[in-house]
Design a protein around this motif. Structure first.
Motif, PDB file in Angstrom:
ATOM      1  N   PRO A  77       0.811  -1.223   0.000  1.00 22.58           N
ATOM      2  CA  PRO A  77       0.000   0.000   0.000  1.00 22.58           C
ATOM      3  C   PRO A  77       0.841   1.268   0.000  1.00 22.58           C
ATOM      4  O   PRO A  77       0.311   2.358  -0.216  1.00 22.58           O
ATOM      5  N   ILE A  78       2.175   1.142   0.222  1.00 23.55           N
ATOM      6  CA  ILE A  78       2.988   2.350   0.366  1.00 23.55           C
ATOM      7  C   ILE A  78       3.982   2.558  -0.771  1.00 23.55           C
ATOM      8  O   ILE A  78       4.477   3.659  -0.968  1.00 23.55           O
ATOM      9  N   ASN A  79       4.312   1.505  -1.515  1.00 20.03           N
ATOM     10  CA  ASN A  79       5.266   1.621  -2.616  1.00 20.03           C
ATOM     11  C   ASN A  79       4.604   1.186  -3.925  1.00 20.03           C
ATOM     12  O   ASN A  79       5.021   0.233  -4.564  1.00 20.03           O
ATOM     13  N   GLN A  80       3.552   1.887  -4.313  1.00 20.50           N
ATOM     14  CA  GLN A  80       2.734   1.441  -5.425  1.00 20.50           C
ATOM     15  C   GLN A  80       3.417   1.596  -6.780  1.00 20.50           C
ATOM     16  O   GLN A  80       2.971   1.006  -7.771  1.00 20.50           O
ATOM     17  N   THR A  81       4.467   2.384  -6.869  1.00 22.84           N
ATOM     18  CA  THR A  81       5.183   2.546  -8.144  1.00 22.84           C
ATOM     19  C   THR A  81       6.364   1.584  -8.255  1.00 22.84           C
ATOM     20  O   THR A  81       7.038   1.560  -9.270  1.00 22.84           O
ATOM     21  N   LYS A  82       6.593   0.790  -7.201  1.00 22.59           N
ATOM     22  CA  LYS A  82       7.732  -0.114  -7.194  1.00 22.59           C
ATOM     23  C   LYS A  82       7.307  -1.566  -7.077  1.00 22.59           C
ATOM     24  O   LYS A  82       7.946  -2.370  -6.397  1.00 22.59           O
ATOM     25  N   VAL A  83       6.231  -1.907  -7.757  1.00 22.42           N
ATOM     26  CA  VAL A  83       5.768  -3.287  -7.758  1.00 22.42           C
ATOM     27  C   VAL A  83       6.659  -4.120  -8.675  1.00 22.42           C
ATOM     28  O   VAL A  83       7.363  -3.578  -9.547  1.00 22.42           O
ATOM     29  N   PRO A  84       6.670  -5.437  -8.511  1.00 24.18           N
ATOM     30  CA  PRO A  84       7.492  -6.281  -9.406  1.00 24.18           C
ATOM     31  C   PRO A  84       7.137  -6.032 -10.871  1.00 24.18           C
ATOM     32  O   PRO A  84       5.956  -5.920 -11.232  1.00 24.18           O
ATOM     33  N   LYS A  85       8.175  -5.961 -11.693  1.00 23.37           N
ATOM     34  CA  LYS A  85       7.977  -5.624 -13.106  1.00 23.37           C
ATOM     35  C   LYS A  85       8.739  -6.623 -13.987  1.00 23.37           C
ATOM     36  O   LYS A  85       9.907  -6.924 -13.712  1.00 23.37           O
ATOM     37  N   LEU A  86       8.064  -7.116 -15.013  1.00 25.28           N
ATOM     38  CA  LEU A  86       8.707  -8.009 -15.988  1.00 25.28           C
ATOM     39  C   LEU A  86       8.633  -7.332 -17.348  1.00 25.28           C
ATOM     40  O   LEU A  86       7.540  -7.039 -17.846  1.00 25.28           O
ATOM     41  N   VAL A  87       9.798  -7.071 -17.940  1.00 24.05           N
ATOM     42  CA  VAL A  87       9.878  -6.410 -19.245  1.00 24.05           C
ATOM     43  C   VAL A  87      10.444  -7.418 -20.253  1.00 24.05           C
ATOM     44  O   VAL A  87      11.571  -7.897 -20.097  1.00 24.05           O
ATOM     45  N   ILE A  88       9.638  -7.719 -21.287  1.00 24.67           N
ATOM     46  CA  ILE A  88      10.012  -8.752 -22.258  1.00 24.67           C
ATOM     47  C   ILE A  88      10.059  -8.122 -23.649  1.00 24.67           C
ATOM     48  O   ILE A  88       9.152  -7.374 -24.038  1.00 24.67           O
TER      49      ILE A  88
END
Length: 312
Positions: A298-309
């Motif tokens: 709830p506090i780091n909503q811009t730093k969620v896990p990201k997968l770039v393919i």
């Protein structure tokens, strides 16, 4: 004229003509070969026409010979003895061809050219996946022999610790939706981005996201299908160690990572085996942690896990 004089005369003549022939050879200029300009073609075109030439300052060029020096595959040179010829059966890669010219005095000269054969241009598609509150973001927990797996934890906890004096272990499983990628696609690159969780509020020493003498962790391809509810610490899928990636240990309190998971994603796509990534410490020794932001934070909503393919 006696016999000895005849022998001497013949010997003198042989020496004279021999020296004359050697001098003619030594005085013969080397011919100059010109193989022509290097060329680039794009498949499916797989033939080229090469136009060579030769020049001789003190005579004339009497013979030509084309040959292949190197390349990914043997080609067919249609008229190797002609200054101009068609070369067939090229595949993608770089070739070198040589033209040798011979003059009327037997001297030779050579020149080379390169032929670059390209594959057709293909479009590279970039797919960025960073879902919020993902149902494929699960925290696997073993608390002193009891399962406390959570589907909504704010952190991805890779932990071996104690809680109330009892052993506590946690791993993460992350599954992204890859259904838009064709099974026949070629994966050009795939990067899994995880963001350190500062400051920890649930796990570890509650100060450092990274802790322990050896806090390296493995990113593995989960080897079997799973669903939640139903998934627990005790029935979690095994991780495939053949294509795993080991993220090195760190002494930094907080450290984001960008993990190259190309081989894992390629296996998921080509084998229709997208069961997610299993994340766990390499050595699950008490007082070791790597903590990252989950999709449920709830506090780091811009730093969620990201997968770039990137794929084509």
């Amino acid at each position: 004229m006696n016999f000895k004089h005849i022998i001497l005369t013949i010997s003198t003549a042989i020496v004279f003509f021999s020296c004359q022939k050697e001098n003619d050879y030594l005085n013969n200029s080397v011919p100059v070969a010109n193989a022509g300009a290097s060329q680039t073609i794009t498949l499916p075109t797989n033939t080229v026409t090469v136009n060579g030439s030769g020049a001789d300052a003190d005579g004339e060029v009497v013979a030509y010979l084309w040959s292949q020096v190197n390349g990914p595959k043997e080609t067919v040179i249609v008229n190797p003895g002609s200054p101009s010829t068609v070369i067939k059966d090229l595949v993608a890669g770089t070739y070198t061809f040589q033209l040798m010219v011979t003059d009327d005095g037997g001297a030779t000269g050579v020149d080379t050219l390169k032929v670059n054969v390209l594959n057709p241009e293909t479009t590279i598609t970039t797919l960025t996946l960073a879902p919020r509150n993902s149902p494929g973001d699960i925290k696997l927990v073993n608390y002193d022999g009891a399962d406390e797996t959570s589907p909504v934890s704010p952190d991805i906890a890779l932990v071996a610790w104690t809680k109330n004096g009892r052993p506590y272990s946690a791993r993460g499983i992350l599954k992204f939706d890859l259904s838009s990628i064709p099974a026949t696609a070629t994966i050009v690159s795939a990067k899994l981005q995880l963001f350190s969780y500062p400051p920890p509020v649930l796990n570890g020493n509650l100060v450092d996201a990274n802790y322990g003498a050896n806090n390296s962790f493995a990113v593995q391809q989960a080897s079997a299908s799973w669903t939640y509810p139903g998934l627990t610490w005790f029935n979690q899928p095994a991780g495939n160690t053949a294509n795993q990636v080991i993220v090195p240990s760190t002494t930094s309190s907080s450290l984001d990572v960008n993990v190259d998971v190309k081989n894992i994603v390629a296996s998921m796509v080509s084998n229709n085996a997208n069961y997610g990534f299993l994340l766990k410490l390499v050595n699950e020794t008490i007082l070791t942690s790597r903590l990252f932001v989950s999709s449920h934070s709830p506090i780091n909503q811009t730093k969620v896990p990201k997968l770039v393919i990137e794929y084509q």
